[in-house]
Design a protein around this motif. Structure first.
Motif, PDB file in Angstrom:
ATOM      1  N   GLN A 154      67.547 -15.744   2.488  1.00  0.00           N
ATOM      2  CA  GLN A 154      67.367 -16.069   3.907  1.00  0.00           C
ATOM      3  C   GLN A 154      67.607 -17.544   4.172  1.00  0.00           C
ATOM      4  O   GLN A 154      68.221 -17.920   5.173  1.00  0.00           O
ATOM      5  CB  GLN A 154      65.947 -15.711   4.363  1.00  0.00           C
ATOM      6  N   ALA A 155      67.124 -18.402   3.290  1.00  0.00           N
ATOM      7  CA  ALA A 155      67.283 -19.846   3.471  1.00  0.00           C
ATOM      8  C   ALA A 155      68.749 -20.253   3.398  1.00  0.00           C
ATOM      9  O   ALA A 155      69.214 -21.071   4.197  1.00  0.00           O
ATOM     10  CB  ALA A 155      66.465 -20.596   2.425  1.00  0.00           C
ATOM     11  N   VAL A 156      69.475 -19.679   2.455  1.00  0.00           N
ATOM     12  CA  VAL A 156      70.896 -20.006   2.323  1.00  0.00           C
ATOM     13  C   VAL A 156      71.658 -19.543   3.557  1.00  0.00           C
ATOM     14  O   VAL A 156      72.471 -20.289   4.125  1.00  0.00           O
ATOM     15  CB  VAL A 156      71.483 -19.392   1.029  1.00  0.00           C
ATOM     16  N   VAL A 157      71.397 -18.315   3.998  1.00  0.00           N
ATOM     17  CA  VAL A 157      72.082 -17.789   5.182  1.00  0.00           C
ATOM     18  C   VAL A 157      71.732 -18.629   6.412  1.00  0.00           C
ATOM     19  O   VAL A 157      72.620 -19.001   7.200  1.00  0.00           O
ATOM     20  CB  VAL A 157      71.725 -16.298   5.409  1.00  0.00           C
ATOM     21  N   ALA A 158      70.457 -18.965   6.590  1.00  0.00           N
ATOM     22  CA  ALA A 158      70.041 -19.736   7.760  1.00  0.00           C
ATOM     23  C   ALA A 158      70.642 -21.141   7.752  1.00  0.00           C
ATOM     24  O   ALA A 158      71.142 -21.619   8.781  1.00  0.00           O
ATOM     25  CB  ALA A 158      68.517 -19.817   7.825  1.00  0.00           C
ATOM     26  N   SER A 159      70.599 -21.810   6.610  1.00  0.00           N
ATOM     27  CA  SER A 159      71.107 -23.180   6.576  1.00  0.00           C
ATOM     28  C   SER A 159      72.630 -23.217   6.690  1.00  0.00           C
ATOM     29  O   SER A 159      73.177 -24.058   7.425  1.00  0.00           O
ATOM     30  CB  SER A 159      70.631 -23.902   5.318  1.00  0.00           C
ATOM     31  N   LEU A 160      73.325 -22.325   6.001  1.00  0.00           N
ATOM     32  CA  LEU A 160      74.783 -22.296   6.132  1.00  0.00           C
ATOM     33  C   LEU A 160      75.205 -21.845   7.529  1.00  0.00           C
ATOM     34  O   LEU A 160      76.190 -22.352   8.077  1.00  0.00           O
ATOM     35  CB  LEU A 160      75.398 -21.393   5.067  1.00  0.00           C
ATOM     36  N   GLY A 161      74.453 -20.910   8.102  1.00  0.00           N
ATOM     37  CA  GLY A 161      74.731 -20.491   9.476  1.00  0.00           C
ATOM     38  C   GLY A 161      74.543 -21.631  10.466  1.00  0.00           C
ATOM     39  O   GLY A 161      75.346 -21.812  11.384  1.00  0.00           O
ATOM     40  N   LEU A 216      76.611 -22.704  13.993  1.00  0.00           N
ATOM     41  CA  LEU A 216      76.055 -23.485  15.104  1.00  0.00           C
ATOM     42  C   LEU A 216      76.557 -24.922  15.120  1.00  0.00           C
ATOM     43  O   LEU A 216      76.299 -25.652  16.068  1.00  0.00           O
ATOM     44  CB  LEU A 216      74.522 -23.478  15.025  1.00  0.00           C
ATOM     45  N   LYS A 217      77.241 -25.340  14.061  1.00  0.00           N
ATOM     46  CA  LYS A 217      77.797 -26.691  13.946  1.00  0.00           C
ATOM     47  C   LYS A 217      76.726 -27.772  14.064  1.00  0.00           C
ATOM     48  O   LYS A 217      76.912 -28.794  14.703  1.00  0.00           O
ATOM     49  CB  LYS A 217      78.892 -26.938  14.990  1.00  0.00           C
TER      50      LYS A 217
END
Length: 182
Positions: free
Chosen positions: A41-48, A53-54
């Motif tokens: 979840q952390a990887v997906v959220a931070s990369l997302g 979201l730039k």
């Protein structure tokens, strides 16, 4: 973490004919799964945040690693509370979450929050997670970042020790309530 606790539960039970697991084996039984899902979840959220979201970050790679670290710390806290107190641990965690969002200066500077939140802010782990994230996003003062990492690590170790030492007593304490709920 709370949804995992509800969907998967934290208890591990021995199969028929097997000897019962020790309290620390039960405590650590599902923890790796919780941590693995938290890391994902952390990887997906931070990369997302960075790519979709730039979001601007001075240190984008450190943002991903710090997000993973914070996720592990909070998964240990959530898992320990839920493992020791069952649904009561989920309630305690949600209350702690609400208090931390208000008292960690995540939304507003802590100086404009009510006095009660100013007093408890230094004792809440979310305060240090937010401070570290600010360092990584806007520019790092390493002494502050290392202090935040150290304090979060202390929280994680404290909750691990509480989970290991209190699992047996916690299960005995909540067993009558769980039996009534069943």
């Amino acid at each position: 973490g709370y949804m995992l606790s509800i969907l998967l539960g934290t208890e591990v039970h021995a199969e028929e004919g097997e000897e019962e697991y020790k309290h620390y084996e039960v405590y650590f039984g599902r923890m790796p799964l919780f941590i693995l899902i938290g890391v994902f979840q952390a990887v997906v959220a931070s990369l997302g945040a960075l790519h979709i979201l730039k979001v601007y970050a001075v240190h984008p790679v450190m943002l991903v690693f710090y997000t993973v670290f914070v996720s592990i710390v909070f998964m240990v806290i959530i898992y320990t509370l839920t493992s020791l107190f069952g649904h009561g641990g989920i309630v305690m965690g949600i209350i702690l979450l609400v208090i931390q969002v208000a008292a960690s200066s995540a939304n507003f500077p802590i100086e404009v929050n009510p006095r009660m939140f100013q007093v408890i802010s230094p004792y809440l782990p979310f305060t240090y997670a937010i401070n570290g994230m600010r360092q990584i996003m806007a520019g790092i003062v390493y002494s502050i970042l290392f202090k935040d990492i150290a304090i979060l690590s202390i929280y994680m170790v404290i909750f691990l020790v509480i989970g290991i030492t209190c699992k047996s007593a916690g299960n005995k304490l909540i067993k009558p309530f769980v039996d009534k709920l069943k």
